[in-house]
Design a protein around this motif. Structure first.
Motif, PDB file in Angstrom:
ATOM      1  N   ILE A 199     -26.344 -25.100   1.949  1.00 34.43           N
ATOM      2  CA  ILE A 199     -26.370 -25.219   3.407  1.00 34.43           C
ATOM      3  C   ILE A 199     -27.186 -26.458   3.742  1.00 34.43           C
ATOM      4  CG2 ILE A 199     -27.238 -24.208   5.548  1.00 34.43           C
ATOM      5  CD1 ILE A 199     -26.711 -21.453   4.392  1.00 34.43           C
ATOM      6  N   ILE A 200     -26.655 -27.309   4.608  1.00 35.89           N
ATOM      7  CA  ILE A 200     -27.388 -28.488   5.048  1.00 35.89           C
ATOM      8  C   ILE A 200     -27.672 -28.360   6.535  1.00 35.89           C
ATOM      9  CG2 ILE A 200     -25.259 -29.856   5.398  1.00 35.89           C
ATOM     10  CD1 ILE A 200     -26.937 -32.338   4.565  1.00 35.89           C
ATOM     11  N   LEU A 201     -28.903 -28.689   6.935  1.00 33.02           N
ATOM     12  CA  LEU A 201     -29.266 -28.552   8.346  1.00 33.02           C
ATOM     13  C   LEU A 201     -30.352 -29.550   8.737  1.00 33.02           C
ATOM     14  CD1 LEU A 201     -32.261 -26.985   8.551  1.00 33.02           C
ATOM     15  CD2 LEU A 201     -30.883 -25.036   7.860  1.00 33.02           C
ATOM     16  N   GLU A 202     -30.430 -29.794  10.032  1.00 37.40           N
ATOM     17  CA  GLU A 202     -31.548 -30.514  10.657  1.00 37.40           C
ATOM     18  C   GLU A 202     -32.363 -29.484  11.431  1.00 37.40           C
ATOM     19  OE1 GLU A 202     -29.443 -34.105  12.777  1.00 37.40           O
ATOM     20  OE2 GLU A 202     -28.053 -32.454  12.341  1.00 37.40           O
ATOM     21  N   THR A 203     -33.677 -29.556  11.364  1.00 36.04           N
ATOM     22  CA  THR A 203     -34.485 -28.613  12.146  1.00 36.04           C
ATOM     23  C   THR A 203     -34.465 -28.971  13.630  1.00 36.04           C
ATOM     24  OG1 THR A 203     -36.559 -29.854  11.948  1.00 36.04           O
ATOM     25  CG2 THR A 203     -36.029 -28.294  10.178  1.00 36.04           C
ATOM     26  N   VAL A 204     -34.269 -30.235  13.927  1.00 30.07           N
ATOM     27  CA  VAL A 204     -33.989 -30.703  15.285  1.00 30.07           C
ATOM     28  C   VAL A 204     -32.795 -31.645  15.169  1.00 30.07           C
ATOM     29  CG1 VAL A 204     -34.834 -31.905  17.337  1.00 30.07           C
ATOM     30  CG2 VAL A 204     -36.439 -30.590  15.930  1.00 30.07           C
ATOM     31  N   ASP A 216     -37.842 -18.737  13.301  1.00 30.53           N
ATOM     32  CA  ASP A 216     -37.364 -17.506  12.664  1.00 30.53           C
ATOM     33  C   ASP A 216     -35.945 -17.688  12.143  1.00 30.53           C
ATOM     34  OD1 ASP A 216     -39.715 -16.111  13.051  1.00 30.53           O
ATOM     35  OD2 ASP A 216     -39.084 -15.211  14.949  1.00 30.53           O
ATOM     36  N   TRP A 217     -35.139 -18.425  12.875  1.00 32.21           N
ATOM     37  CA  TRP A 217     -33.775 -18.717  12.431  1.00 32.21           C
ATOM     38  C   TRP A 217     -33.797 -19.507  11.127  1.00 32.21           C
ATOM     39  CZ3 TRP A 217     -30.825 -23.213  11.741  1.00 32.21           C
ATOM     40  CH2 TRP A 217     -29.423 -23.054  11.705  1.00 32.21           C
ATOM     41  N   LEU A 218     -34.674 -20.507  11.054  1.00 33.83           N
ATOM     42  CA  LEU A 218     -34.790 -21.298   9.834  1.00 33.83           C
ATOM     43  C   LEU A 218     -35.210 -20.428   8.651  1.00 33.83           C
ATOM     44  CD1 LEU A 218     -36.562 -24.456  11.299  1.00 33.83           C
ATOM     45  CD2 LEU A 218     -34.227 -24.367  10.393  1.00 33.83           C
ATOM     46  N   LYS A 219     -36.137 -19.521   8.891  1.00 36.57           N
ATOM     47  CA  LYS A 219     -36.577 -18.619   7.824  1.00 36.57           C
ATOM     48  C   LYS A 219     -35.438 -17.719   7.359  1.00 36.57           C
ATOM     49  CE  LYS A 219     -41.416 -18.493   9.350  1.00 36.57           C
ATOM     50  NZ  LYS A 219     -42.455 -17.706  10.030  1.00 36.57           N
ATOM     51  N   LYS A 220     -34.627 -17.251   8.295  1.00 40.53           N
ATOM     52  CA  LYS A 220     -33.486 -16.406   7.924  1.00 40.53           C
ATOM     53  C   LYS A 220     -32.466 -17.185   7.105  1.00 40.53           C
ATOM     54  CE  LYS A 220     -33.614 -13.049  11.739  1.00 40.53           C
ATOM     55  NZ  LYS A 220     -32.875 -12.507  12.918  1.00 40.53           N
ATOM     56  N   ILE A 221     -32.219 -18.446   7.490  1.00 39.37           N
ATOM     57  CA  ILE A 221     -31.280 -19.269   6.728  1.00 39.37           C
ATOM     58  C   ILE A 221     -31.802 -19.482   5.308  1.00 39.37           C
ATOM     59  CG2 ILE A 221     -30.210 -21.540   6.541  1.00 39.37           C
ATOM     60  CD1 ILE A 221     -29.008 -19.802   8.751  1.00 39.37           C
ATOM     61  N   ALA A 239     -35.797 -36.491  12.075  1.00 38.00           N
ATOM     62  CA  ALA A 239     -36.845 -35.591  12.572  1.00 38.00           C
ATOM     63  C   ALA A 239     -38.132 -35.688  11.764  1.00 38.00           C
ATOM     64  CB  ALA A 239     -36.338 -34.145  12.559  1.00 38.00           C
ATOM     65  N   GLY A 240     -38.079 -36.301  10.592  1.00 36.45           N
ATOM     66  CA  GLY A 240     -39.244 -36.350   9.715  1.00 36.45           C
ATOM     67  C   GLY A 240     -40.135 -37.554   9.946  1.00 36.45           C
ATOM     68  N   VAL A 241     -41.098 -37.739   9.030  1.00 40.86           N
ATOM     69  CA  VAL A 241     -42.076 -38.831   9.053  1.00 40.86           C
ATOM     70  C   VAL A 241     -42.814 -38.859  10.398  1.00 40.86           C
ATOM     71  CG1 VAL A 241     -42.495 -41.235   8.403  1.00 40.86           C
ATOM     72  CG2 VAL A 241     -40.449 -40.088   7.569  1.00 40.86           C
ATOM     73  N   GLY A 242     -43.215 -37.670  10.856  1.00 43.84           N
ATOM     74  CA  GLY A 242     -44.074 -37.561  12.025  1.00 43.84           C
ATOM     75  C   GLY A 242     -43.371 -37.468  13.356  1.00 43.84           C
TER      76      GLY A 242
END
Length: 425
Positions: A199-204, A216-221, A239-242
């Motif tokens: 599964i590939i995703l962006e957190t934002v 919580d959704w991220l934890k479930k995935i 979304a990374g590097v700050g």
């Protein structure tokens, strides 16, 4: 602009939104050829989190060039590569109890994604990769297959098999957890869903419209990946590097991806650099099995090392971004609330903020009006309906307020122009 409009391909994009020739840039400002100063709320689409021409990075780079340090090294060993890897381990991985092998897949984010998809399929010996609605992972064919945007996918000109779309966190609105939907599909042998490799995703989701995944959704995935023998790939390129505050955007969710892609602001200076971080036991590449000419751009190693040392040996930058983010969100929500006929939703994390306009055309109009007043920002989302606010992380308070003043003025002007200027009492 005549030469650019005459000779550059019709595919050119940002030059249409910002139709001036920029000449110099410093920190959170850009200057055009006529000497006009622009505030930057764009950050090179996230590639300039530390702003333009940072003095510490520039000094390190100039010294390296003057010393005749290696520029191009493929994946040969160089002193500067070794220094970067050790610094990344000491500054980023060890404090976070992370253990990954670092792959240099090529110079851009889409190269990092391609490597991630290939190694996941190689490890699991399965073709499918699950991705999410409104996702954006790059413009090469593999990355494009796991990108949601129809117009970008349409540019491929071919079918792109091996990718499975699923609804992102909050896609159907409140009250429905799409992680539960996915769980049902994975558990039901008659769902028709073949078990994917990853599964590939962006957190934002940046290009998708600043859609923020619930922790919580991220934890479930992550839990579903463990339960169903799938790898979790987090694309942290924008979304990374700050950008959201912490170095990695997924840190507050407490998840541990199997594979992480990082690029954009990793070099710190706008130089091309990308890495694919792989859990050691998954690093089953054969030598040279995935390669590229520009894997070892040593100038980028120099500036990336300087950036890590300057900004990430303590939490000052993270705290600054989180503090200022609250102020930006408060002011922008105030702009929305002050106009009762302006239907818009604010969302985001850190300096990754979006104003989603119900009338999509208003977002582009507001962004264009901001540019007239010398504020650079872009739109995103499926219909360019989200105005993105992405200042460099080093932006001082007074410049944030100056930019927000321009946004407020632009919203007022555009609403007035469209007959929507009905302000709250």
């Amino acid at each position: 602009m005549e030469t650019i409009n005459r000779l550059e391909s019709e595919v050119r994009g940002y030059v249409r939104s910002f139709p001036v020739k920029f000449k110099t840039a410093k920190a959170n400002h850009m200057v055009d050829e006529d000497g006009n100063d622009y505030l930057d709320f764009f950050s090179g689409a996230g590639a300039l989190n530390y702003g333009h021409n940072d003095e510490v990075m520039k000094k390190a780079l100039l010294e390296y060039i003057e010393s005749d340090g290696v520029t191009h090294g493929l994946d040969m060993a160089t002193v500067q590569k070794s220094i970067f890897l050790k610094t990344f381990e000491d500054v980023v991985m060890k404090p976070r109890n992370m253990e990954y092998k670092i792959q240099f897949p090529g110079p851009t984010g889409t190269n990092a994604v391609e490597a991630a998809l290939k190694i996941a399929r190689k490890v699991k010996q399965r073709e499918g990769v699950l991705f999410f609605t409104n996702a954006y992972h790059g413009m090469t064919l593999g990355a494009l297959a796991v990108t949601g945007n129809a117009s970008k996918r349409g540019g491929a000109g071919v079918n792109m098999p091996g990718a499975i779309p699923m609804p992102y966190s909050g896609y159907f609105g409140k009250g429905r957890d799409t992680a539960d939907d996915l769980e049902m599909l994975l558990k039901n042998s008659s769902s028709g869903l073949e078990k994917p490799a990853a599964i590939i995703l962006e957190t934002v989701q940046g290009e998708g419209g600043i859609n923020v995944a619930d922790f919580d959704w991220l934890k479930k995935i992550e839990k579903l990946c463990h339960e169903h023998d799938m790898l979790l790939i987090v694309d942290d390129i924008q979304a990374g590097v700050g950008r959201t505050g912490p170095f990695f955007s997924f840190e507050p969710a407490g998840i541990k991806p199997d594979i992480i892609t990082v690029s954009k602001s990793l070099s710190g200076y706008g130089l091309p650099l990308a890495i694919t971080m792989i859990r050691p036991e998954l690093d089953i590449w054969n030598p040279g099995e995935h390669n590229g000419t520009f894997r070892g751009f040593n100038h980028a190693f120099v500036t990336a090392t300087a950036a890590l040392n300057e900004y990430w040996r303590d939490d000052k930058l993270e705290k600054k971004v989180l503090r200022q983010s609250e102020h930006v969100m408060t002011r922008m929500q105030g702009i929305i609330d002050a106009h009762t006929r302006f239907k818009a939703e604010l969302r985001g994390r850190g300096f990754f903020i979006g104003m989603d306009c119900e009338n999509a055309e208003l977002a582009d109009e507001i962004a264009a009006e901001c540019f007239k007043h010398r504020l650079i920002l872009e739109t995103a989302g499926p219909n360019d309906n989200v105005m993105k606010v992405m200042p460099p992380l080093i932006t001082p308070d007074e410049d944030l307020d100056a930019g927000l003043d321009i946004i407020e003025k632009a919203v007022h002007t555009v609403l007035e122009r469209n007959g929507l200027l009905n302000t709250a009492a």
